[in-house]
Design a protein around this motif. Structure first.
Motif, PDB file in Angstrom:
ATOM      1  N   PRO A 123       0.235  -3.533  -6.134  1.00 27.50           N
ATOM      2  CA  PRO A 123       0.233  -2.320  -5.322  1.00 27.50           C
ATOM      3  C   PRO A 123      -1.080  -1.555  -5.442  1.00 27.50           C
ATOM      4  O   PRO A 123      -1.864  -1.767  -6.370  1.00 27.50           O
ATOM      5  N   VAL A 124      -1.304  -0.668  -4.493  1.00 29.18           N
ATOM      6  CA  VAL A 124      -2.414   0.279  -4.580  1.00 29.18           C
ATOM      7  C   VAL A 124      -1.949   1.590  -3.964  1.00 29.18           C
ATOM      8  O   VAL A 124      -1.155   1.600  -3.020  1.00 29.18           O
ATOM      9  N   LEU A 125      -2.405   2.693  -4.537  1.00 32.75           N
ATOM     10  CA  LEU A 125      -2.100   4.028  -4.019  1.00 32.75           C
ATOM     11  C   LEU A 125      -3.365   4.615  -3.425  1.00 32.75           C
ATOM     12  O   LEU A 125      -4.423   4.588  -4.055  1.00 32.75           O
ATOM     13  N   ILE A 126      -3.255   5.164  -2.216  1.00 33.60           N
ATOM     14  CA  ILE A 126      -4.378   5.850  -1.566  1.00 33.60           C
ATOM     15  C   ILE A 126      -4.127   7.351  -1.689  1.00 33.60           C
ATOM     16  O   ILE A 126      -3.087   7.851  -1.260  1.00 33.60           O
ATOM     17  N   GLY A 127      -5.072   8.074  -2.311  1.00 35.04           N
ATOM     18  CA  GLY A 127      -4.865   9.501  -2.509  1.00 35.04           C
ATOM     19  C   GLY A 127      -6.165  10.274  -2.570  1.00 35.04           C
ATOM     20  O   GLY A 127      -7.257   9.683  -2.577  1.00 35.04           O
ATOM     21  N   ASP A 128      -6.036  11.607  -2.654  1.00 36.94           N
ATOM     22  CA  ASP A 128      -7.236  12.452  -2.573  1.00 36.94           C
ATOM     23  C   ASP A 128      -7.331  13.490  -3.678  1.00 36.94           C
ATOM     24  O   ASP A 128      -8.231  14.330  -3.645  1.00 36.94           O
ATOM     25  N   ARG A 129      -6.436  13.437  -4.670  1.00 39.14           N
ATOM     26  CA  ARG A 129      -6.479  14.430  -5.749  1.00 39.14           C
ATOM     27  C   ARG A 129      -6.353  13.742  -7.100  1.00 39.14           C
ATOM     28  O   ARG A 129      -5.883  12.606  -7.206  1.00 39.14           O
ATOM     29  N   VAL A 163       0.850  -1.198   0.000  1.00 40.67           N
ATOM     30  CA  VAL A 163       0.000   0.000   0.000  1.00 40.67           C
ATOM     31  C   VAL A 163       0.879   1.239   0.000  1.00 40.67           C
ATOM     32  O   VAL A 163       1.810   1.360   0.816  1.00 40.67           O
ATOM     33  N   LEU A 164       0.597   2.158  -0.920  1.00 36.00           N
ATOM     34  CA  LEU A 164       1.278   3.452  -0.996  1.00 36.00           C
ATOM     35  C   LEU A 164       0.308   4.536  -0.534  1.00 36.00           C
ATOM     36  O   LEU A 164      -0.875   4.499  -0.881  1.00 36.00           O
ATOM     37  N   TRP A 165       0.831   5.483   0.221  1.00 36.71           N
ATOM     38  CA  TRP A 165      -0.019   6.531   0.778  1.00 36.71           C
ATOM     39  C   TRP A 165       0.413   7.917   0.303  1.00 36.71           C
ATOM     40  O   TRP A 165       1.574   8.298   0.458  1.00 36.71           O
ATOM     41  N   ASP A 166      -0.514   8.671  -0.248  1.00 37.93           N
ATOM     42  CA  ASP A 166      -0.337  10.111  -0.337  1.00 37.93           C
ATOM     43  C   ASP A 166      -0.383  10.638   1.100  1.00 37.93           C
ATOM     44  O   ASP A 166      -0.866   9.945   2.004  1.00 37.93           O
ATOM     45  N   VAL A 208      -5.658   3.232  -7.970  1.00 42.11           N
ATOM     46  CA  VAL A 208      -5.823   4.226  -6.905  1.00 42.11           C
ATOM     47  C   VAL A 208      -7.171   4.054  -6.215  1.00 42.11           C
ATOM     48  O   VAL A 208      -8.196   3.882  -6.869  1.00 42.11           O
ATOM     49  N   ILE A 209      -7.126   4.091  -4.893  1.00 37.98           N
ATOM     50  CA  ILE A 209      -8.354   4.236  -4.098  1.00 37.98           C
ATOM     51  C   ILE A 209      -8.417   5.696  -3.678  1.00 37.98           C
ATOM     52  O   ILE A 209      -7.502   6.198  -3.020  1.00 37.98           O
ATOM     53  N   PHE A 210      -9.473   6.359  -4.072  1.00 39.54           N
ATOM     54  CA  PHE A 210      -9.626   7.795  -3.864  1.00 39.54           C
ATOM     55  C   PHE A 210     -10.390   8.052  -2.568  1.00 39.54           C
ATOM     56  O   PHE A 210     -11.476   7.512  -2.374  1.00 39.54           O
TER      57      PHE A 210
END
Length: 234
Positions: A170-176, A10-13, A190-192
């Protein structure tokens, strides 16, 4: 209850995803832009600033030349360093617990942030999240050497792989939308999360979008006994 993740890492913004640093960002932007004779943003305009590299934001949002933007970033970073990278920052509710629970479940994690890496390290240490992360990746201080979201995501994966983590799913967690676009460029879904500073349309292209931490947890950690409880042929 035994849990597992459908993702291998898991990757995190950070800004708008793990940490709300908006109070300090608005204060420093106000000081910086007033110092340079420009109009500072209102709180309602912060969504234009939080997420993209700051060097780009000064050019796009204020109309600065690359040279002026470089000067503005240097002044802004100086303020940040002087007051401390963690001042006024807070964790979004439940995110810290989820990071720790993913670690306890054996899921490798890294940040993948457009914030300068020195700031990301300070924040992760301050909030006690560093021990649950196998890597911490952020932008270079000059926001040029390592700046685009895709490059930072690739670097986070490289660092995870270097310590033996499985980076096959992998998955990236982000908000933009920068997270969605950068993830797509790097081949990472990406999970937004909608609790940051995004506009509604920015989730387009994400694998999933969630409104709260419980919805995110349900996607990242699943009951490992669920299959065993499911009747044959169901």
């Amino acid at each position: 209850m035994p849990v597992r993740s459908p993702f291998s890492c898991v990757l995190w913004d950070v800004d708008g995803t793990i940490v709300d640093a908006s109070e300090g960002i608005l204060r420093r932007l106000t000081i910086t832009l007033e110092h340079l004779g420009r109009t500072p943003p209102t709180r309602g305009e912060l969504s234009r600033w939080i997420g993209p590299p700051m060097l780009d934001s000064f050019q796009v949002n204020v109309g600065m030349t690359p040279e002026q933007a470089t000067e503005a970033v240097a002044f802004y970073r100086g303020l940040n360093k002087k007051e401390g990278y963690t001042v006024s920052a807070r964790l979004y509710p439940g995110v810290g617990e989820l990071v720790h629970d993913l670690h306890a479940a054996g899921v490798p994690q890294s940040t993948a942030s457009s914030k300068p890496e020195v700031q990301v390290v300070a924040l992760m240490d301050h909030f006690g999240l560093a021990p649950s992360l196998e890597a911490i990746a952020g932008a270079s201080l000059d926001e040029r050497t390592l700046a685009t979201k895709a490059d930072i995501v690739r670097e986070a994966l490289r660092r995870l792989e270097a310590v033996g983590a499985d980076v096959s799913r992998p998955v990236l967690i982000g908000d933009r939308h920068h997270d969605v676009e950068g993830g797509a460029d790097a081949g990472v879904p990406v999970i937004f999360v909608r609790w940051g500073f995004s506009w509604p349309h920015e989730s387009e292209g994400a694998q999933a979008a969630v409104d709260d931490i419980d919805e995110l947890r349900a996607l990242l950690l699943v009951d490992d006994t669920a299959d065993a409880r499911t009747p044959a042929g169901a």
